[in-house]
Design a protein around this motif. Structure first.
Motif, short mmCIF file in Angstrom:
data_model
loop_
_atom_site.label_atom_id
_atom_site.label_comp_id
_atom_site.label_asym_id
_atom_site.label_seq_id
_atom_site.Cartn_x
_atom_site.Cartn_y
_atom_site.Cartn_z
N HIS B 96 0.83 -1.20 0.00
CA HIS B 96 0.00 0.00 0.00
C HIS B 96 0.87 1.26 0.00
O HIS B 96 0.39 2.34 -0.32
CB HIS B 96 -0.94 0.01 1.21
CG HIS B 96 -0.24 0.11 2.52
ND1 HIS B 96 0.47 -0.92 3.08
CD2 HIS B 96 -0.08 1.15 3.35
CE1 HIS B 96 0.99 -0.52 4.21
NE2 HIS B 96 0.69 0.72 4.41
N LEU B 107 -7.76 6.29 -0.46
CA LEU B 107 -9.05 5.59 -0.46
C LEU B 107 -9.83 5.94 -1.72
O LEU B 107 -10.49 5.09 -2.32
CB LEU B 107 -9.86 5.96 0.77
CG LEU B 107 -9.36 5.40 2.11
CD1 LEU B 107 -10.35 5.71 3.21
CD2 LEU B 107 -9.13 3.90 2.05
N LEU B 166 -14.13 -1.14 1.64
CA LEU B 166 -12.96 -0.33 2.04
C LEU B 166 -12.66 -0.57 3.51
O LEU B 166 -11.50 -0.77 3.90
CB LEU B 166 -13.25 1.16 1.82
CG LEU B 166 -13.08 1.71 0.42
CD1 LEU B 166 -13.52 3.17 0.37
CD2 LEU B 166 -11.63 1.61 -0.06
N LEU B 170 -9.36 -2.13 5.11
CA LEU B 170 -8.54 -1.39 6.08
C LEU B 170 -8.30 -2.19 7.36
O LEU B 170 -7.34 -1.92 8.09
CB LEU B 170 -9.22 -0.07 6.44
CG LEU B 170 -9.15 1.04 5.38
CD1 LEU B 170 -9.97 2.24 5.81
CD2 LEU B 170 -7.71 1.46 5.14
N CYS B 253 -14.92 5.35 7.36
CA CYS B 253 -13.76 5.07 6.49
C CYS B 253 -12.67 6.12 6.69
O CYS B 253 -11.49 5.78 6.79
CB CYS B 253 -14.19 5.06 5.02
SG CYS B 253 -14.90 3.52 4.51
N TRP B 257 -9.05 5.34 8.16
CA TRP B 257 -7.86 5.62 7.34
C TRP B 257 -6.88 6.53 8.09
O TRP B 257 -5.67 6.31 8.09
CB TRP B 257 -8.28 6.24 6.01
CG TRP B 257 -7.13 6.69 5.16
CD1 TRP B 257 -6.91 7.93 4.67
CD2 TRP B 257 -6.04 5.89 4.72
NE1 TRP B 257 -5.75 7.95 3.95
CE2 TRP B 257 -5.19 6.71 3.96
CE3 TRP B 257 -5.70 4.55 4.89
CZ2 TRP B 257 -4.02 6.26 3.38
CZ3 TRP B 257 -4.52 4.09 4.30
CH2 TRP B 257 -3.71 4.93 3.58
N ARG B 258 -7.43 7.54 8.77
CA ARG B 258 -6.55 8.44 9.54
C ARG B 258 -5.85 7.66 10.64
O ARG B 258 -4.66 7.88 10.91
CB ARG B 258 -7.35 9.59 10.12
CG ARG B 258 -7.70 10.59 9.04
CD ARG B 258 -8.28 11.85 9.61
NE ARG B 258 -8.60 12.78 8.54
CZ ARG B 258 -9.35 13.83 8.68
NH1 ARG B 258 -9.88 14.11 9.85
NH2 ARG B 258 -9.59 14.62 7.66
N LEU B 261 -3.11 5.67 9.09
CA LEU B 261 -1.98 6.52 8.71
C LEU B 261 -1.14 6.90 9.94
O LEU B 261 0.08 6.93 9.89
CB LEU B 261 -2.48 7.80 8.06
CG LEU B 261 -2.59 7.82 6.55
CD1 LEU B 261 -2.96 9.22 6.10
CD2 LEU B 261 -1.30 7.38 5.87
#
Lengths: 338, 269
Positions: B96, B107, B166, B170, B253, B257-258, B261
């Motif tokens: 990724h 995303l 998604l 994740l 989502c 995602w945050r 990260l």
């Protein structure tokens, strides 16, 4: 252009217990181990400079590259690339850097190579002229034409790596991060990659940070070296200076004369002192010792009047030898501290 | 403005790549068409046996049930978009990072790849099967209003499918392998969305729970709208609930995602 300040990264790794019973026990309880991949690494690379970032396996090279690329968050410390925190503005950072991870592909697996370049040109908002110019250059140096129409998944490792290096350079990045860029390439292709990187760097002033286990990559591309060991930087300086730090030098002497080899060895050892002298062939000896003692002149002086010198060779120390010595030297204080 | 234009150009490029990639696996598409047809045939035979001698169950006659199953199963083909598989696989291998090196939303680019994939599935799997069914299978005829509501609702259902996949993808940042989770998702979606059995036919208590879950918005809602079983305010309410789920899915989502990260770790060297 690249600055790393006290970068550290600690990974939490789940320990796997051995055997089937260990695997079953692991279902209910797991031991987590902390692995310190980076332990306060600091270095900087000025704009337009080509620096090799060296270390043994597990020294933290790839972790540093990932932190600089903005794909990994350091546990502490910070870094800046082209004046920007890599994680602050990811899109702008992505346009500034080109990255080759030797074992990962940035091309589209199911699409022909040329299609990947077309997509990259659009992603990076390149003009048609720039894209065409770079395609021409890469075709010329890396011979990409022959693989242009083949899906990436059908390429050999060597063919893919050619395309990967070209893809990293395609959008004219200001900074190039190369993590094992010639892995899987034969000698000729390695040279082609070196040529491409050097041409692009010379034309565009690109800043390069390279990690590689291949000494040829380092000597062909880089002028400066940062050496890391156990997550810390242990040497920063010119490649030539590093080579001069070799702990020993070797001089090989071919001679003619009636003196017995044993007598010559004994004489040279006695004359120079603190060097190792050995017979390595018929009428050939090797003198090895500290660089200030094992010099060609000292060897010539030692044998003067005893034999006729037919050949004298004093090879430059290899980077591999120098690095090996450096790792041993940095490991010793650590052992002593324990 | 320039940034937006550049981003749009980037997404356009990703969409283009998605088209070509989706078309690269024609065999897999044929297999999907075949398994969907077989699954439908089995379900229709079972319901045929259930309807033996009965005129209807809870207001569903045999033709309406056939239409429900056909629409539900064809919609389910569009809920499968492989994002969960590709995303979690990339995370598992650490690949990724390549997506993170592109000057485009991570995303968003995965979602963009799903669109051509869905378009190809619609064209090469759903429409041929629908055409076949229209010729050979007796079906209920939807009203214009029902079809219009269905079209809107199906888009939202497909969006929900993308968001759910998604999220499952994740999960690769937390669990090493998402195989079990993906299998569970497939089973839960098939059952709880009403793909196999209309939720109206389930016991009241079960139905009560199912209708509070987002899965109902993925098949049950659009197909009931198609069949005219939700009209007027009820239809508006159902689509509103779908929109709420889409909004919530987007938020989850983004937060997931945050979090990923921030955790910011990469498998492999």
């Amino acid at each position: 252009m690249i600055e790393a300040h006290e970068l550290s990264k600690v990974f939490k790794v789940r320990k796997m217990r051995p055997g089937l019973w260990g695997a079953v026990r692991g279902l209910v309880s797991a031991d987590v181990e902390e692995v310190r991949a980076l332990d306060g690494v600091s270095f900087s690379v000025p704009a337009g400079e080509r620096t090799a970032y060296l270390g043994v396996n597990g020294a933290g090279k790839s972790t540093t590259i990932k932190a600089l690329a903005g794909v990994l968050t350091p546990t502490s410390g910070h870094c800046r690339v082209a004046g920007r925190d890599p994680r602050a503005d990811r899109y702008a950072h992505a346009r500034t850097i080109g990255v080759v991870f030797g074992h990962r592909t940035q091309l589209w697996w199911d699409l022909p190579v040329e299609e990947s370049f077309r997509i990259l040109a659009r992603l990076h908002d390149m003009s048609k002229e720039d894209a065409a110019l770079n395609r021409k250059l890469f075709d010329e140096v890396l011979d990409l034409g022959e693989i242009a129409h083949r899906p990436v998944r059908t390429l050999s490792l060597g063919q893919r790596m050619r395309a990967e290096v070209a893809a990293a350079l395609f959008h004219n990045p200001r900074v190039l991060l190369l993590d094992e860029p010639t892995i899987g390439l034969d000698l000729l292709l390695k040279e082609a990659v070196h040529e491409l990187v050097n041409r692009v760097v010379a034309d565009r002033g690109t800043t390069v940070l390279l990690t590689s286990h291949d000494v040829a990559d380092i000597t062909a591309i880089c002028e400066r070296v940062v050496v890391v060991d156990s997550g810390r930087d242990v040497y920063t300086g010119d490649l030539d200076d590093l080579l001069r730090q070799a702990p020993t030098r070797t001089v090989r002497l071919d001679y003619s004369g009636d003196i017995s080899p044993e007598s010559l060895v004994s004489h040279v050892r006695h004359y120079i002192g603190l060097v190792q002298v050995e017979i390595v062939g018929r009428r050939r000896i090797k003198v090895e010792g500290p660089p200030d003692l094992a010099t060609p002149q000292a060897v010539l002086n030692a044998v003067s009047g005893l034999v006729t010198v037919t050949d004298l060779v004093a090879p430059e120390p290899t980077l591999g030898e120098v690095l090996r010595a450096l790792y041993v030297r940095t490991a010793e204080p650590a052992r002593g501290a324990r | 403005m320039t940034t937006l234009r550049v981003q749009a150009r980037g997404y356009g490029a990703i969409l283009g790549a998605g088209w070509r990639t989706a078309l690269a696996y024609r065999g897999a598409l044929m297999l999907t068409a075949l398994t969907t047809a077989l699954s439908l045939a089995v379900q229709l035979s079972v319901w045929n046996a259930v309807y033996d001698g009965r005129s209807g169950i809870q207001g569903y006659d045999a033709t309406t049930m056939t239409t429900y199953l056909l629409a539900g199963n064809l919609l389910a083909v569009l809920l499968s978009n492989q994002i969960d598989d590709t995303l979690s696989g990339d995370i598992y291998r650490g690949d990724h990072v390549v997506g993170l090196l592109r000057p485009i939303g991570f995303l968003g680019s995965h979602a963009a790849v799903a669109l051509p994939y869905l378009a190809v599935r619609l064209t090469l799997v759903v429409l041929p099967l629908l055409g076949f069914a229209l010729v050979f299978v007796p079906l209920a005829t939807p009203t214009v209003a029902g079809f219009t509501w269905f079209a809107v609702s199906a888009v939202l259902a497909t969006t929900l499918g993308i968001l759910l996949n998604l999220l499952v993808g994740l999960a690769g940042f937390i669990t090493t392998s998402t195989w079990g989770l993906r299998y569970l998702k497939g089973t839960v979606v098939a059952f709880c969305s009403g793909q196999l059995v209309p939720l109206e036919l389930m016991p009241a208590a079960v139905r009560g729970v199912m209708e509070w879950l987002p899965f109902a918005a993925m098949v049950n809602t659009p197909v009931r709208l198609l069949l005219g079983r939700l009209e007027g305010l009820a239809a508006l309410h159902a689509v509103g609930v779908q929109l709420l789920w889409v909004g919530l899915g987007l938020l989850v989502c983004v937060f997931a995602w945050r979090g990923a990260l921030k955790r910011g770790e990469v498998s492999g060297g």
